[in-house]
Design an enzyme around this catalytic site. Sequence first.
Site, PDB file in Angstrom:
ATOM      1  N   HIS A  36       0.826  -1.220   0.000  1.00  0.00           N
ATOM      2  CA  HIS A  36       0.000   0.000   0.000  1.00  0.00           C
ATOM      3  C   HIS A  36       0.860   1.271   0.000  1.00  0.00           C
ATOM      4  O   HIS A  36       0.369   2.356   0.283  1.00  0.00           O
ATOM      5  CB  HIS A  36      -0.995   0.002   1.178  1.00  0.00           C
ATOM      6  N   GLY A 122      -8.293 -12.779  -7.819  1.00  0.00           N
ATOM      7  CA  GLY A 122      -8.642 -12.229  -6.505  1.00  0.00           C
ATOM      8  C   GLY A 122      -7.787 -12.753  -5.365  1.00  0.00           C
ATOM      9  O   GLY A 122      -8.216 -12.790  -4.224  1.00  0.00           O
ATOM     10  N   ASP A 172       1.714  -3.114  -9.739  1.00  0.00           N
ATOM     11  CA  ASP A 172       1.412  -4.386 -10.398  1.00  0.00           C
ATOM     12  C   ASP A 172       1.731  -4.351 -11.889  1.00  0.00           C
ATOM     13  O   ASP A 172       2.321  -5.282 -12.433  1.00  0.00           O
ATOM     14  CB  ASP A 172      -0.067  -4.746 -10.204  1.00  0.00           C
TER      15      ASP A 172
HETATM   16  C1  GLA Z   1      -3.112  -3.806  -5.254  1.00  0.00           C
HETATM   17  C2  GLA Z   1      -2.893  -2.569  -6.128  1.00  0.00           C
HETATM   18  C3  GLA Z   1      -1.436  -2.091  -6.031  1.00  0.00           C
HETATM   19  C4  GLA Z   1      -0.990  -1.940  -4.579  1.00  0.00           C
HETATM   20  C5  GLA Z   1      -1.359  -3.175  -3.770  1.00  0.00           C
HETATM   21  C6  GLA Z   1      -1.086  -3.000  -2.300  1.00  0.00           C
HETATM   22  O1  GLA Z   1      -2.395  -4.879  -5.769  1.00  0.00           O
HETATM   23  O2  GLA Z   1      -3.198  -2.850  -7.477  1.00  0.00           O
HETATM   24  O3  GLA Z   1      -1.290  -0.893  -6.751  1.00  0.00           O
HETATM   25  O4  GLA Z   1      -1.534  -0.774  -4.022  1.00  0.00           O
HETATM   26  O5  GLA Z   1      -2.718  -3.542  -3.927  1.00  0.00           O
HETATM   27  O6  GLA Z   1       0.267  -2.851  -2.068  1.00  0.00           O
END
Ligand code: GLA
Length: 405
Positions: A36, A122, A172
């Site tokens: 996060h 998920g 990601d």
């Molecule tokens: C998801 C979001 C990312 C990141 C993570 C938590 O995967 O797509 O951008 O914020 O949660 O680290």
Amino acid sequence: MDNNQYLMISAYGSYFAEIPHYFVTAPGRVNLIGEHTDYNDGFVLPIAIDRRTYATARPMYGDLVKAKSVGFDDMEEFNIREDLKKRDRWVDYLMGVVDEMKKDSYNLNGFWALFRSDVPIGSGLSSSAALEVASGLLIASLFEHDIDRLELAKIARRAEQNFVGVNCGIMDQMATLLCAEDNALFIDCRDQSYKQVPVAFEDAGFMVVDTKVKRELDNSAYNERRSQCEAAVAAIAGKKKSVAALRDADIKDLEGIAGDVDEVIIKRARHIISENDRVLKAVKMLEAKDAGGFGSLMYESHESLQHDYQVSCDELDRVVEIARKTDGVLGARMTGAGFGGCAVALVKKGREQAFADAVGAAFAPPESEDTETDKKNEQDQPPLPEVFSVKPVEGASVQKLDIKS
Ligand code: GLA
């Protein structure tokens, strides 16, 4: 031609009675530490893993897009020139990417595409980014647009934010596109600069525990965390102008706003500030091949996510507890957005099975005397966690196919 490619090409033939021109793969990712932090201009450290989305396609005359995903019933169709609307189905990720590429004035035409994925959905392993990135790479190749990988990551992220509606960070999509084999990707999410950091612990490797608990409430809780971070920044910036994001704040700044904001805002900010610090230390541990030190940071990260950021869940906490009690496990934490999904653990070589067994035993349903009742209970039980080893693999790839009919 490897087996996956062969299977995709033959499946394409049976769905479309055509020969595809390009084949792409985009991996899922496991974030080793830095959770996060990406949407707080902070630091992250993911690896790409050998669970992938595969896609293959050919361009077609006209405006029609046909898209099929193995494992989902319908053949999706849309007109590439029309205003696209969200369908709450897998194809939203593809349409989102098309939509963003159109906004950037890329010239696109109709195409027929087939997708398949073995990234669990998920689970916090980035199945959505893998699908967005596979879509983007495929479309760029089909219409001969030479798009820089970082630029493509940004397009894919905008698809998720604007079309799918999750206000995610950049981790990601960058991980899926830019990770390298045997390396973790250290990203500074403020300017999206990155460096490869070799993962070369002498006697330990990473394992994933998929709790099979599906993320629920994720979008709203995710977006809520984001607003809480913004509230913390606004409060701190009122006293210290140089703070534009939590990345710029330090723990002492939280004392300054203690009376001004709700305690929950302080907790959220404390997680982000301490987590950024842990990522920087973790990079040093990785470089020094200090598996013990790296593992301790993983445990600390989990504590902070559990108590301060409050995005863990009982099952993930249990996995981390088991890790702490299992000889040879050096560290563990939840990974990804949270509220279910996966944990990642650092496990000494030779202790992998012991850890998998310990997780299996802790989650096994209690046995009764009565085998009939046991059978019935088994059907009512949630699926058991899956435990598997992961190695850092190369990011997404594209191949031009040259198949003769
Ligand atoms: C998801 C979001 C990312 C990141 C993570 C938590 O995967 O797509 O951008 O914020 O949660 O680290």
